[in-house]
Design a protein around this motif. Structure first.
Motif, PDB file in Angstrom:
ATOM      1  N   GLU A 250      -5.721   4.228  -7.076  1.00  0.00           N
ATOM      2  CA  GLU A 250      -4.694   3.341  -7.765  1.00  0.00           C
ATOM      3  C   GLU A 250      -4.430   2.064  -7.945  1.00  0.00           C
ATOM      4  N   GLU A 251      -5.102   1.605  -6.715  1.00  0.00           N
ATOM      5  CA  GLU A 251      -4.515   0.267  -5.898  1.00  0.00           C
ATOM      6  C   GLU A 251      -5.565  -0.470  -5.639  1.00  0.00           C
TER       7      GLU A 251
ATOM      8  N   SER B  70       0.613  -1.205  -0.324  1.00  0.00           N
ATOM      9  CA  SER B  70       0.268  -0.222   0.165  1.00  0.00           C
ATOM     10  C   SER B  70       0.682   1.250   0.008  1.00  0.00           C
TER      11      SER B  70
ATOM     12  N   HIS C  30       7.984  -0.583  -4.397  1.00  0.00           N
ATOM     13  CA  HIS C  30       6.363  -0.324  -5.172  1.00  0.00           C
ATOM     14  C   HIS C  30       6.563  -0.804  -6.467  1.00  0.00           C
ATOM     15  N   LEU C  31       7.567   0.671  -7.191  1.00  0.00           N
ATOM     16  CA  LEU C  31       6.794   0.546  -8.165  1.00  0.00           C
ATOM     17  C   LEU C  31       7.824  -0.858  -9.526  1.00  0.00           C
ATOM     18  N   GLU C  32       8.669  -1.531  -8.705  1.00  0.00           N
ATOM     19  CA  GLU C  32       8.914  -3.074  -8.926  1.00  0.00           C
ATOM     20  C   GLU C  32       7.270  -3.999  -8.185  1.00  0.00           C
ATOM     21  N   GLY C  33       6.776  -3.848  -8.090  1.00  0.00           N
ATOM     22  CA  GLY C  33       5.998  -4.554  -7.491  1.00  0.00           C
ATOM     23  C   GLY C  33       5.074  -4.227  -8.876  1.00  0.00           C
ATOM     24  N   GLN C  34       4.554  -2.620  -8.892  1.00  0.00           N
ATOM     25  CA  GLN C  34       2.973  -2.747  -9.483  1.00  0.00           C
ATOM     26  C   GLN C  34       3.603  -1.296 -10.018  1.00  0.00           C
ATOM     27  N   THR C  35       2.703  -0.717 -11.123  1.00  0.00           N
ATOM     28  CA  THR C  35       2.741   0.485 -11.677  1.00  0.00           C
ATOM     29  C   THR C  35       1.976   1.265 -10.983  1.00  0.00           C
ATOM     30  N   SER C  36       2.191   2.838 -10.364  1.00  0.00           N
ATOM     31  CA  SER C  36       1.920   3.455  -9.609  1.00  0.00           C
ATOM     32  C   SER C  36       2.551   4.830 -10.087  1.00  0.00           C
TER      33      SER C  36
ATOM     34  N   ARG D 167      -7.594   1.341   0.272  1.00  0.00           N
ATOM     35  CA  ARG D 167      -6.679   1.649  -0.633  1.00  0.00           C
ATOM     36  C   ARG D 167      -7.192   2.382  -1.252  1.00  0.00           C
TER      37      ARG D 167
END
Length: 381
Positions: A379-380, A282, A306-312, A376
């Motif tokens: 975006e998430e 989160s 965090h960016l490695e796990g999901q686009t944000s 959350r």
């Protein structure tokens, strides 16, 4: 002078003939009326099936005029008026039904329920409450209680809402313990605002015991404990939150970081946040970890993780804030553009009605649903 019986003998056949003709006329009129009422009724039904409500209302009015004693026609007409938003006319129809002395008890209960719905749809909450209260002990009792619960929630009458929720809970019509916990939290908030912190603390402890899996009682309790200068108690409350309702920790992440910084419990708070992030990534938790991280370089690496796990876009914008650009003179322009793009994403959206807000709501201001906002941000989701 002698009485002439000849006229009597002649009068009998004439009287009989006139009586027979009168009865035939009455029967004919009755048959016409009986044919007209069903014809108008089925005509109205046909209009309803074709979604022609205006024509259906005209047909039912005609049917009611031909057969004013038929309660079903009155119910159909009243419900049509309500569906069209003509609440005053619906009320008149149902009040007329209620005034009749020949109604059976089931029909009277049904008319009372219809009248309550008229008031409710018209927004006349005080009259709706009175009408709904009269449905106790009838087949419409459960529906009436649910409607009363909605009225008390809208008017923020938490004491009456608690009473109705307890009745629904005890009658095995669902589990209302979470709602009752929310009502206690609302009352605790009002007590704290009035300076009665002892009562507020008591209500929050009761709410936490009533709904152990609910995040709100513990989050509100930790906030109040921190405000009262009890940071260690607040920390213990949030540690309990992580065990009983871990899904709510992202909502308390910022509070946890502030408590830790003010009481020297950064290490324990950071470990708790990292465990929470591993379980449920989160951006709120990331921001709290960054706040507690002593090394700025290590802190910024959390955004990369965090960016490695999901686009944000939010995480990318936060990371860019501390990055040195080749053309540093353009930083303000780039940052302003990113901030504008990020702003709509830093919102919460109600899962029931889609209402969006920059803050988290336990009770949606749009559709009045409870716990419909995720922990959350958009975006998430």
């Amino acid at each position: 002078m002698e009485f002439d019986f000849t006229w009597v003998l002649l009068g009998f056949p004439i009287a009989f003939t006139l009586g027979w003709l009168a009865s035939r006329l009455d029967l004919r009129q009755l048959r016409i009326e009986n044919r007209q009422a069903p014809k108008a009724y089925f005509k109205g039904l046909n209009f309803l099936l074709n979604e022609q409500q205006d024509q259906a209302i005209d047909a039912f009015i005609e049917a009611v005029q031909n057969d004013p004693d038929t309660s079903e026609l009155h119910f159909a007409l009243g419900n049509l008026f309500r569906r069209r938003g003509e609440y005053e006319r619906a009320v008149r129809v149902h009040e007329h039904l209620m005034s009749r002395g020949d109604l059976t008890q089931p029909e009277r209960d049904r008319a009372q329920h219809a009248l309550a719905l008229d008031f409710l749809k018209a927004g006349l909450l005080d009259r709706a409450e009175i009408a709904l209260r009269k449905l106790e002990g009838t087949p419409f009792e459960e529906e009436a209680r649910l409607a009363l619960l909605s009225i008390y929630e809208r008017s923020r009458d938490w004491a009456n809402a608690t009473d109705i929720a307890a009745r629904l809970d005890s009658s095995s019509h669902g589990n209302f313990s979470t709602r009752q916990a929310h009502y206690l939290c609302e009352q605790a908030s009002a007590s704290a605002a009035a300076g009665d912190t002892a009562r507020a603390l008591s209500a929050l402890h009761e709410a936490a015991a009533m709904a152990p899996a609910s995040a709100r009682p513990l989050i509100d309790l930790a906030k109040l404990q921190n405000q009262l200068g009890q940071p260690r108690d607040a920390m213990q409350t949030l540690l309990k939150l992580e065990k009983t309702a871990p899904q709510g920790l992202p909502l308390a992440a910022g509070l946890l970081a502030n408590i830790a910084q003010g009481s020297g419990q950064q290490a324990a708070a950071k470990a708790l946040l990292e465990a929470s992030y591993a379980h449920m990534p989160s951006i709120d938790v990331i921001e709290a970890i960054v706040k507690l991280e002593k090394d700025p370089v290590t802190a910024r690496q959390w955004y990369v993780r965090h960016l490695e796990g999901q686009t944000s876009l939010v995480a990318a914008g936060k990371w860019m804030t501390g990055e040195k650009l080749e053309n540093e003179q353009h930083r303000a322009l780039v940052q302003r553009t990113l901030d504008r793009a990020i702003k709509p994403l830093m919102r919460y959206r109600c899962a029931a009605c889609g209402f969006e807000a920059t803050q988290h709501f336990w009770h949606c201001p749009g559709c009045q649903a409870w716990d419909s906002y995720p922990t959350r941000r958009i975006e998430e989701l």
